[in-house]
Design a protein around this motif. Structure first.
Motif, mmCIF file in Angstrom:
data_model
loop_
_atom_site.group_PDB
_atom_site.id
_atom_site.type_symbol
_atom_site.label_atom_id
_atom_site.label_comp_id
_atom_site.label_asym_id
_atom_site.label_seq_id
_atom_site.Cartn_x
_atom_site.Cartn_y
_atom_site.Cartn_z
ATOM 1 N N TYR A 1 -11.558 10.646 -9.058
ATOM 2 C CA TYR A 1 -9.917 9.647 -9.110
ATOM 3 C C TYR A 1 -9.931 9.607 -7.247
ATOM 4 C CZ TYR A 1 -8.609 8.051 -13.240
ATOM 5 O OH TYR A 1 -8.507 6.940 -14.363
ATOM 6 N N LEU A 2 -9.785 8.210 -6.644
ATOM 7 C CA LEU A 2 -9.599 8.399 -5.272
ATOM 8 C C LEU A 2 -8.034 9.089 -4.743
ATOM 9 C CD1 LEU A 2 -9.646 8.353 -1.990
ATOM 10 C CD2 LEU A 2 -9.431 6.184 -2.350
ATOM 11 N N GLY A 3 -7.367 8.621 -5.797
ATOM 12 C CA GLY A 3 -5.813 9.734 -5.595
ATOM 13 C C GLY A 3 -5.685 11.528 -5.977
ATOM 14 N N ASN A 4 -7.062 11.580 -6.717
ATOM 15 C CA ASN A 4 -7.121 13.164 -7.044
ATOM 16 C C ASN A 4 -7.248 14.251 -5.540
ATOM 17 O OD1 ASN A 4 -6.279 13.857 -9.840
ATOM 18 N ND2 ASN A 4 -7.974 12.620 -10.464
ATOM 19 N N LEU A 5 -7.998 12.939 -4.760
ATOM 20 C CA LEU A 5 -9.193 13.167 -3.606
ATOM 21 C C LEU A 5 -7.912 13.497 -2.433
ATOM 22 C CD1 LEU A 5 -12.706 11.906 -2.778
ATOM 23 C CD2 LEU A 5 -12.177 14.151 -4.261
ATOM 24 N N ALA A 6 -6.735 12.659 -2.825
ATOM 25 C CA ALA A 6 -5.695 12.660 -1.604
ATOM 26 C C ALA A 6 -4.936 13.975 -2.335
ATOM 27 C CB ALA A 6 -4.997 11.336 -1.745
ATOM 28 N N TYR A 7 -4.538 14.248 -3.317
ATOM 29 C CA TYR A 7 -4.251 15.526 -3.984
ATOM 30 C C TYR A 7 -4.052 16.589 -3.765
ATOM 31 C CZ TYR A 7 -1.307 18.285 -6.821
ATOM 32 O OH TYR A 7 -0.122 19.170 -7.702
ATOM 33 N N VAL B 1 -4.391 3.043 1.883
ATOM 34 C CA VAL B 1 -3.465 3.726 2.485
ATOM 35 C C VAL B 1 -4.442 5.384 2.026
ATOM 36 C CG1 VAL B 1 -1.094 4.967 1.870
ATOM 37 C CG2 VAL B 1 -1.726 2.263 2.855
ATOM 38 N N THR B 2 -4.263 5.506 0.297
ATOM 39 C CA THR B 2 -4.607 6.640 -0.146
ATOM 40 C C THR B 2 -5.892 7.282 0.250
ATOM 41 O OG1 THR B 2 -4.163 5.327 -2.402
ATOM 42 C CG2 THR B 2 -5.522 7.615 -3.112
ATOM 43 N N TYR B 3 -6.686 6.188 0.648
ATOM 44 C CA TYR B 3 -7.649 7.142 2.148
ATOM 45 C C TYR B 3 -7.791 7.780 2.704
ATOM 46 C CZ TYR B 3 -11.710 6.371 5.334
ATOM 47 O OH TYR B 3 -12.432 6.622 6.500
ATOM 48 N N LEU B 4 -6.755 6.965 3.632
ATOM 49 C CA LEU B 4 -6.113 7.102 4.514
ATOM 50 C C LEU B 4 -5.341 9.252 4.539
ATOM 51 C CD1 LEU B 4 -4.446 4.333 6.152
ATOM 52 C CD2 LEU B 4 -6.824 5.515 7.852
ATOM 53 N N ALA B 5 -4.670 9.143 3.302
ATOM 54 C CA ALA B 5 -4.281 10.001 2.770
ATOM 55 C C ALA B 5 -5.633 11.353 2.911
ATOM 56 C CB ALA B 5 -3.280 10.448 1.758
ATOM 57 N N GLN B 6 -6.261 11.114 2.233
ATOM 58 C CA GLN B 6 -7.723 12.082 2.010
ATOM 59 C C GLN B 6 -8.661 12.470 3.243
ATOM 60 O OE1 GLN B 6 -10.933 11.736 1.179
ATOM 61 N NE2 GLN B 6 -11.618 10.173 3.022
ATOM 62 N N GLU B 7 -8.602 11.599 4.075
ATOM 63 C CA GLU B 7 -9.952 11.701 4.929
ATOM 64 C C GLU B 7 -8.332 12.346 6.288
ATOM 65 O OE1 GLU B 7 -12.869 10.960 7.484
ATOM 66 O OE2 GLU B 7 -12.644 11.217 5.139
ATOM 67 N N GLY C 1 0.548 -1.180 -0.369
ATOM 68 C CA GLY C 1 0.409 0.162 -0.135
ATOM 69 C C GLY C 1 0.369 1.199 0.369
ATOM 70 N N ILE C 2 1.838 1.458 0.841
ATOM 71 C CA ILE C 2 2.960 2.718 0.516
ATOM 72 C C ILE C 2 3.748 2.493 -0.205
ATOM 73 C CG2 ILE C 2 4.936 1.223 2.115
ATOM 74 C CD1 ILE C 2 3.381 5.185 2.640
ATOM 75 N N ALA C 3 4.134 1.288 -0.617
ATOM 76 C CA ALA C 3 4.812 1.579 -2.101
ATOM 77 C C ALA C 3 3.789 2.209 -2.842
ATOM 78 C CB ALA C 3 5.672 -0.087 -1.725
ATOM 79 N N CYS C 4 2.942 1.525 -3.475
ATOM 80 C CA CYS C 4 2.036 1.408 -4.696
ATOM 81 C C CYS C 4 2.143 3.395 -4.506
ATOM 82 C CB CYS C 4 0.866 1.052 -5.168
ATOM 83 S SG CYS C 4 1.340 -0.223 -4.695
ATOM 84 N N TYR C 5 1.382 4.181 -3.152
ATOM 85 C CA TYR C 5 1.055 5.095 -2.775
ATOM 86 C C TYR C 5 1.925 5.653 -3.350
ATOM 87 C CZ TYR C 5 0.078 9.545 0.032
ATOM 88 O OH TYR C 5 0.010 10.390 0.269
ATOM 89 N N LEU C 6 3.582 5.651 -3.024
ATOM 90 C CA LEU C 6 4.354 6.604 -2.959
ATOM 91 C C LEU C 6 5.383 6.619 -4.121
ATOM 92 C CD1 LEU C 6 6.692 6.561 0.371
ATOM 93 C CD2 LEU C 6 5.040 8.267 -0.289
ATOM 94 N N LEU D 1 1.888 8.740 -11.682
ATOM 95 C CA LEU D 1 1.783 7.379 -12.731
ATOM 96 C C LEU D 1 2.242 6.512 -11.382
ATOM 97 C CD1 LEU D 1 4.353 8.265 -15.880
ATOM 98 C CD2 LEU D 1 1.790 8.317 -15.606
ATOM 99 N N GLY D 2 1.054 5.405 -11.270
ATOM 100 C CA GLY D 2 1.213 4.396 -10.454
ATOM 101 C C GLY D 2 -0.248 3.687 -9.579
ATOM 102 N N ARG D 3 -0.540 3.192 -8.976
ATOM 103 C CA ARG D 3 -2.125 2.565 -8.411
ATOM 104 C C ARG D 3 -2.376 3.723 -7.663
ATOM 105 N NH1 ARG D 3 -1.944 -3.435 -8.974
ATOM 106 N NH2 ARG D 3 -3.759 -3.265 -9.326
ATOM 107 N N ALA D 4 -2.517 4.503 -7.419
ATOM 108 C CA ALA D 4 -2.827 5.875 -6.664
ATOM 109 C C ALA D 4 -4.104 6.173 -7.085
ATOM 110 C CB ALA D 4 -2.051 6.442 -5.370
#
Length: 982
Positions: free
Chosen positions: A592-598, A241-247, A177-182, A190-193
């Motif tokens: 994208y959930l990743g956009n919310l985290a960003y 992990v991406t959810y945790l970052a945006q939350e 989770g953290i490796a794909c997030y980073l 460019l990645g799974r997040a």
């Protein structure tokens, strides 16, 4: 048998074996202050500067991000597989293994980017977060002289290993989770997040009203029986992990993973400290969020009419390959890999949806199964096998299903058939490059036609119906993809120029094929965030939308002027069907959930790494030399150990020396048992094991074994031994494997025989020589917990040499198994063995001894010891003797019961498996007066229990009865715990 063979001959064998261990394949290395690149041969030495730059670029980020005091990481480059990959380990040394081949871009899960930088961003996350210590970890590393590597033969290593590297012992989703997030943010998004495949997967689950796996269910069921198996750890881990970052914010995520002096060792306790709630509670919060988030996305998509879809089969078919199409007969040819079934090549009738199996497929890939194309004239399917190693080219006759290997190591995928020229085109991966190759009839050689520049790849080839044009997708290094076209006649005379038909800087362009009239290319793109069908006009280069789907569509094939065959993504895999061929004017893009985290954490934009070309390695101290395993060995751990010797306890100290990549390993144990009642000379214990390359050297004095503390099986032996062995296994044709080996050992002052714990040694000093060879082809379906189908044949010969006499014996063992139709993950096996001793009858050197389940109460070997040749549940160990024998076992392995939501984050069961067996043993069949027939019947039930995520144990209970004419039945119970499973 008597021969004049003395100890000098044995010593010659021993010396020859030991000397041979010093020779091996040429290994090279390129090193800087913080990295050593280790590689075989010289073929890809040209990569060293680039790999060094990408490594130091990624390392600089992690040192700054985590305050990581990095010492040294060893990077091993390989070209042993046809698809790129990476892996990391921190015990006893930091090590990363990278496969240099281009990636497999199936369904665009992996982004089009510079692969070494992307891999190092990911793998160095694992290294940093598992290796970075706090004060407590540092204390234990100093006390134990390193980071202890867990060894299932020595279970106390699990305890020492946890003390030295506690953060390694967490579930896979936590690590990935953290490796794909980073990796996503260090690669500029460019990645799974920010992965469209990940969005599609979770959107499909919500759309189809399936439950999301719980934090425990993911480990017990989600990563085992789902068609994506272990890949679910990446999907769920990245998502959570991406959810945790945006939350909660990126700082909270960092606090969860960073190993500081005030942090908790176990990940779940640290999670509760950082977020104020158990991880299971936060996971439930994420599930609720995910349902709302994906429901909003689905509603957004449905604001425009959905494309009508007519399914051809009732259920999704798991993983699905690209296809071949027979337009005359209305047949689709493909490969599928469904949970509970062995992967296969199929024929799908477009009119009826009926599926016919043509042949079994070996070594399937996870998502795309295999590369496949079709010759409609000769009705032949061409495909790749050995997909986990070096690919082969295989032909399957549609009428008979007969398979024929055309090229054993073609290393070629992305196959497409050219009917006009009767040839196959494909993409070959070799030495880190991707090359378009031509395979002319009769398909026995690959001819290189075009090689993309290093770092880029080509995929998804298509040939026009008139045989004049060849198209492909060309990947970039910043996420871009281009659709390019070659003139085949020009290509064949050496003109490598191509036309760029369409280029997308941020979106995918994959699976494009020529339309029936060769005026368009029809393929897929995540242009809207959803994988829809698009077409590109060869005339005006217009890009037109052909579908609007709520999940995702793939592998389009034009059937007629108004219809397309497609695969629709479902929670349980791909569903084949038909959609209309019509141009749409509009569709909504998803969020994208990743956009919310960003948006919540704009600072993560700064994580993006600079171009590797900007890294100045000239300022680093560099050196290129040969790598010699023996010279690079060092102490990697030293710790107290406990073991068993006969009926007493031995305490001692164990020391390990190891080279940096694990080719040479020395394990030394020195101990004593002064409290025992045995002779003084049996109160000291020593064991030395040295493994180097394929050789193993060992010496023992009053050999001990930890598991002898928990009988009934005893492996400790009084006396001493000195020996060597050689073992080589070939897996290039996986699942077909071959192996052979040999060895020699001298024994002295023995009380009982080495193989038989209850049989006194008639001579205290003797030698033994042995050889072994075998072949196997074993398969298990997705969701299986053990091999479910296939065959295995082993041949073993050994001989004792004592007082000038030779006592040879030979054993042949054969296994064959089948999956039971219509009962998922249920198999039936016949296991047969035949043994003959050629030594003097009546001597224990010339006798086989049978009996027992062969499990210790606590053990490290596989739980199914009753399958061993010398096992015979129902009687005690070594209770049955035979000069020769035939043993046949029938075994039924029932479908394992998966336990989804039982347990806690640190202790949970995964499955319960039951096996029924019956055995017929014929002993001394060459002498009618001595021949005896014995039978047994039994059951064994195994429960797998996981401790601290990485420590798998198997709890077993078994019962068997032995039957023999004129004798009363005997019965036997067995209880056993297998420690430290994989």
């Amino acid at each position: 048998m008597r021969v004049n063979l003395g100890r000098k001959m044995w010593l010659l064998l021993l010396f020859t074996g030991a000397a041979s261990m010093l020779f091996g394949q040429k290994i090279n290395r390129f090193r800087t202050d913080e990295m050593e690149l280790i590689y075989f041969g010289k073929r890809y030495s040209f990569l060293m500067p680039h790999v060094a730059r990408t490594f130091h670029n990624g390392l600089e980020f992690h040192e700054k991000q985590w305050g990581y005091d990095h010492k040294k990481t060893y990077v091993m480059l390989t070209d042993f597989e046809d698809d790129g990959h990476g892996g990391a380990m921190v015990m006893p040394f930091n090590m990363i293994v990278l496969g240099i081949s281009p990636f497999n871009f199936a369904f665009s899960i992996t982004p089009s980017s510079e692969r070494f930088q992307w891999l190092f961003a990911h793998e160095l996350t694992h290294i940093t977060l598992a290796d970075k210590p706090n004060k407590t970890d540092i204390f234990w590393r100093k006390a134990l002289f390193g980071k202890i590597r867990r060894d299932e033969h020595i279970p106390i290593t699990a305890f020492w290993s946890y003390l030295t590297t506690p953060r390694w012992y967490a579930p896979r989703w936590y690590h990935e989770g953290i490796a794909c997030y980073l990796e996503t943010w260090t690669s500029g998004g460019l990645g799974r997040a920010l992965g469209p495949y990940d969005e599609m997967y979770f959107r499909s689950i919500i759309n189809e009203n399936y439950p999301l796996y719980s934090v425990i269910g993911l480990e017990t069921e989600g990563s085992t029986i789902d068609f994506q198996v272990g890949a679910n750890s990446y999907l769920y881990g990245t998502r959570f992990v991406t959810y945790l970052a945006q939350e909660y914010g990126d700082d909270k995520v960092k606090a969860l993973y960073n190993r500081t002096d005030d942090s908790k060792a176990f990940y779940a306790r640290q999670f509760e400290k950082v977020f104020g709630k158990p991880v299971s509670s936060a996971w439930k919060d994420w599930i609720k969020f995910e349902k709302d988030f994906q429901t909003a996305n689905i509603n957004l998509i449905k604001e425009y009419p959905l494309t009508s879809f007519r399914n051809l089969t009732n259920e999704p078919q798991g993983s699905f390959s690209n296809i071949g199409y027979d337009g005359v007969n209305g047949k689709i040819y493909a490969a599928i890999n469904n949970p509970g079934a062995i992967s296969k090549i199929i024929e799908l009738d477009v009119a009826s949806g009926e599926i016919r199996k043509l042949a079994t497929l070996d070594s399937p890939m996870l998502y795309s199964v295999t590369y496949l194309t079709y010759d409609p004239k000769d009705k032949l399917v061409f495909l790749s096998e050995q997909n986990s190693k070096y690919r082969s080219l295989v032909q399957v006759d549609v009428a008979s299903g007969k398979k024929k290997t055309l090229i054993k190591r073609s290393r070629t995928g992305n196959l497409v058939y050219d009917s006009t020229n009767r040839c196959i085109w494909g993409v070959k991966h070799d030495n880190g490059y991707a090359s378009i190759v031509k395979i002319p009839h009769p398909y026995y050689e690959t001819v290189p036609m075009y090689t993309s520049e290093f770092g880029r790849s080509v995929l998804d080839l298509s040939v026009s119906h008139d045989g004049s044009k060849l198209t492909a997708t060309l990947t970039g290094i910043r996420g871009e993809q281009s659709l390019i076209m070659f003139d085949i006649k020009q290509l064949e005379i050496g003109v490598r120029e191509y036309e760029t038909l369409y280029k997308s800087e941020e979106n995918t362009l994959t699976q494009f094929k020529f339309s029936n009239d060769d005026q368009y290319l029809i393929g897929t793109s995540y242009y809207t965030g959803v994988s829809n069908i698009w077409r590109i006009s060869l005339k005006d280069k217009s890009f037109e939308l052909l579908s609007n789907d709520e999940s995702g569509l793939f592998v389009p094939q034009q059937l007629s002027n108004d219809s397309l065959f497609v695969l629709k993504f479902h929670r349980n895999g791909m569903l084949p069907g038909i959609i209309p061929l019509e141009v749409l004017t509009d569709a909504n893009s998803i969020n994208y959930l990743g956009n919310l985290a960003y948006e919540k954490n704009p600072q993560i934009k700064a994580y993006s790494l600079k171009p590797a070309s900007k890294v100045n390695i000239d300022s680093l101290k560099m050196e290129e030399t040969s790598y010699r395993p023996i010279r690079n060995m060092s102490l990697s751990g030293a710790f107290p150990d406990i073991s068993g010797f006969k009926e007493t306890v031995a305490l001692g100290y164990r020391l390990n020396w190891r080279d940096r990549i694990g080719l040479s390993n020395i394990n030394l144990f020195l101990g004593g048992s002064p409290w025992s009642t045995y002779k003084d000379k049996q109160k000291f214990h020593g064991q030395l094991e040295w493994d180097i390359w394929l050789w193993s050297f060992n010496a023992t004095y009053n050999k001990t074994d930890f598991y002898d503390l928990f009988g009934p099986t005893k492996r400790s032996r009084a006396g001493y031994s000195l020996g060597f062995s050689y073992h080589k296994t070939s897996t290039l044709k996986t699942p077909f494997k071959t192996y052979y080996g040999f060895g020699a050992t001298h024994y002295g002052d023995l009380e009982v025989l080495p193989q038989f714990q209850n049989i006194a040694s008639p001579i205290r000093n003797f030698q033994s020589v042995s050889f072994e060879a075998g072949v196997s082809k074993l398969r298990r379906s997705l969701g299986g917990v053990e091999d479910e189908k296939g065959y295995k044949w082993d041949l073993t010969g050994y001989s004792y040499i004592a007082n000038g006499s030779v006592y040879p014996s030979l054993i042949s063992e054969q296994h064959i198994g089948w999956l039971i139709p219509a009962i998922r993950n249920t198999s039936f096996w016949i296991r047969n063995s035949v043994g003959q001793s050629f030594g003097k009858k009546g001597s224990s050197f010339s006798t086989f001894y049978f009996g027992g389940f062969r499990n210790n109460y606590v053990d490290w070997q596989p739980a199914d010891q009753y399958r061993k040749i010398l096992a015979f549940p129902g009687v005690d160990i070594d209770d049955i003797s035979a000069h020769n024998f035939v043993k046949t076992m029938a075994e039924l392995n029932l479908k394992p019961i998966r336990l989804r939501n039982v347990g806690t984050t640190w202790l949970y069961p995964t499955y319960i498996k039951s096996s029924l067996f019956g055995t017929h043993l014929i002993s001394d069949f060459s002498d009618s007066d001595l021949t005896r027939n014995r039978f047994n019947a039994g059951i064994q039930v195994d429960l797998e229990l996981v401790l601290f995520s990485y420590l798998k144990t198997t709890w077993s209970v078994g019962y068997a009865q032995k039957y023999e004419k004129s004798y009363l039945p005997q019965d036997q119970w067995m209880f056993s715990v297998k420690l430290l499973g994989n």
